[in-house]
Design an enzyme around this catalytic site. Structure first.
Site, PDB file in Angstrom:
ATOM      1  CB  CYS A 201      40.574  -1.418  50.604  1.00  0.00           C
ATOM      2  SG  CYS A 201      39.508  -0.816  49.288  1.00  0.00           S
TER       3      CYS A 201
ATOM      4  CG  HIS B  78      43.140   6.874  59.464  1.00  0.00           C
ATOM      5  ND1 HIS B  78      43.283   5.799  58.618  1.00  0.00           N
ATOM      6  CD2 HIS B  78      41.816   6.972  59.720  1.00  0.00           C
ATOM      7  CE1 HIS B  78      42.086   5.270  58.376  1.00  0.00           C
ATOM      8  NE2 HIS B  78      41.177   5.969  59.047  1.00  0.00           N
TER       9      HIS B  78
ATOM     10  CD  GLU C 241      43.581   4.990  53.446  1.00  0.00           C
ATOM     11  OE1 GLU C 241      42.388   4.803  53.744  1.00  0.00           O
ATOM     12  OE2 GLU C 241      43.945   5.738  52.519  1.00  0.00           O
TER      13      GLU C 241
ATOM     14  CB  SER D 242      38.630   9.105  58.190  1.00  0.00           C
ATOM     15  OG  SER D 242      38.902  10.172  57.341  1.00  0.00           O
TER      16      SER D 242
HETATM   17  S1  SF4 Z   1      36.360   3.532  52.174  1.00  0.00           S
HETATM   18 FE1  SF4 Z   1      38.320   2.455  52.507  1.00  0.00          FE
HETATM   19  S2  SF4 Z   1      37.764   0.281  52.516  1.00  0.00           S
HETATM   20 FE2  SF4 Z   1      36.056   1.394  51.580  1.00  0.00          FE
HETATM   21  S3  SF4 Z   1      36.425   1.318  49.364  1.00  0.00           S
HETATM   22 FE3  SF4 Z   1      37.296   3.232  50.153  1.00  0.00          FE
HETATM   23  S4  SF4 Z   1      39.445   2.735  50.595  1.00  0.00           S
HETATM   24 FE4  SF4 Z   1      38.353   0.806  50.402  1.00  0.00          FE
END
Ligand code: SF4
EC number: 1.17.7.4
Length: 398
Positions: free
Chosen positions: A151, A179, A181, A317
């Site tokens: 993302c 996690h 990320e 999360s």
């Molecule tokens: S929740 Fe995660 S995937 Fe969704 S816009 Fe936010 S950072 Fe991007």
């Protein structure tokens, strides 16, 4: 500062497959069919309220799929159409939702396991959370086609953390160490020689860091608690002298802001206001989708509700945080599928701040009641719609 590994991620980050294969229109209907809900569309069109018998459902103004998830699914479906006969792997769950992951498994995606013999003929999808630099580097060396669904908001955090590492600041990351990320984000500090990170999970851990900065900590105790969530060889006396704050995009926004402020004040008290600019950096990296969903649940629980249902993966999360926010005011049940709604008297759910699923009896009050509904950024509307229908059926109101 020398760049020791810069070639790894930027090459992947800018891979042409990141923008897809020009098949978006072709996969649009299939994605809609797999994940959308006519019922949810109708409720939204009616202003967010749905009355069935004795039940009134109130939808949060923002819930469900975010732009990052939409993008990741577009790429996954496009890849499937473009390369129907190639082996396709995922480095991990594309997003944290069981329904979505089951659907991708049906399409032939499988998780990359240690020892899997990936070849240049294979395709590997990088999930929306991103992947650690060492993994990206390994796959790049294999020569397989990498479809990078990371993302843009996660890449934004990476850039921030890389800047800290480049400029000699330790990145203090408010997030969950394991996690995906945060795993990817902390790995970005390794792109620069001497880059450092320390992950703090919550206010209590941030307070330990502040105490240490202000000279109230015990080195051995600090290392015993935090060495495992920091760069190998982390030295709190040296590595907390210049710090930059960042956060996992899906943390509780209010907590992230408070932690940044706590650390800023600790640095100011330790070094004085004149030194702050040279020793402290901060940047709120909560993504706008997470922020909007948290704002929407805060707004929803101001209404006269009897309970709240939060729909989403138990390992999501941002969904967990929606549950935490709502549970401060109302009975709240975080469920990951309609099957969790066992009967009108029994519900399986994951309570706020708990790691385990629990069963609660008598969750659905008698009489005319209003139920607030929200869902995490990785939850398909289809699951939300199915949950609403099931609650209505259980209440005898369908
Ligand atoms: S929740 Fe995660 S995937 Fe969704 S816009 Fe936010 S950072 Fe991007």
């Amino acid at each position: 500062m020398a760049i020791v590994n810069e070639a790894a991620a930027p090459a992947v980050r800018h891979h042409p497959s990141r923008s897809g294969f020009g098949l978006r229109a072709e996969v649009h209907d299939e994605i809609k069919n797999d994940f959308d809900s006519v019922l949810v569309q109708l409720i939204k069109a009616a202003g967010g309220t749905h009355q069935v018998g004795r039940l009134t459902f109130r939808l949060a103004q923002e819930f469900g799929f975010c732009y990052g998830v939409d993008h990741a699914l577009d790429l996954a479906y496009e890849t499937h159409v473009r390369f129907p006969d190639r082996r396709v792997y995922l480095t991990g769950e594309i997003i944290h939702n069981p329904t979505v992951n089951e659907q991708l498994a049906k399409m032939g995606y499988s998780f990359l396991r240690p020892g899997d013999d990936v070849t240049a003929d294979d395709i590997v999808l990088i999930p929306a959370f991103g992947a650690p630099t060492h993994e990206l580097e390994r796959l790049k060396n294999v020569g397989c086609l990498l479809v990078d669904t990371t993302c843009g908001s996660v890449v934004h955090v990476w850039k921030r953390v890389e800047k800290y590492a480049r400029e000699g600041f330790t990145a203090i990351i408010h997030g969950k160490y394991d996690h995906e990320e945060t795993e990817a984000t902390r790995s970005r500090t390794t792109l620069y020689e001497g880059g450092k990170f320390l992950v703090v999970r919550d206010r209590a851990q941030a307070q330990d860091v502040c105490d240490y900065i202000e000279g109230r900590g015990d080195r051995e105790r600090f290392l015993a608690k935090y060495a495992a969530v920091a760069t190998p060889g982390f030295d709190p006396d040296r590595d907390l002298e210049r710090v930059g704050l960042a956060n996992q995009t899906t943390m509780l926004s209010s907590e992230s802001l408070e932690i940044a402020d706590m650390v800023r004040r600790a640095m100011e008290r330790r070094y004085g206001p004149d030194e702050l600019k040279a020793r402290f950096r901060s940047f709120d990296t909560i993504c706008s989708a997470t922020q909007e969903r948290q704002d929407a649940i805060l707004q929803l629980i101001e209404e006269p509700l009897d309970l709240v249902i939060v729909v989403g993966g138990y390992n999501s999360s941002n969904t967990e945080h929606l549950c935490e926010i709502a549970s401060e005011r109302l009975p709240t049940y975080h469920i990951n599928a309609p099957e969790c709604l066992v009967s009108a008297t029994e519900i399986r759910h994951k309570p706020a701040f708990s790691k385990e699923e629990a069963t609660t009896q008598n969750w659905l009050p008698a009489g005319n009641i209003t139920i607030g509904i929200t869902a995490g950024a990785s939850t398909p509307n289809k699951v939300v719609g199915d949950c609403i229908e099931r609650i209505a059926a259980l209440a005898g109101a369908a």
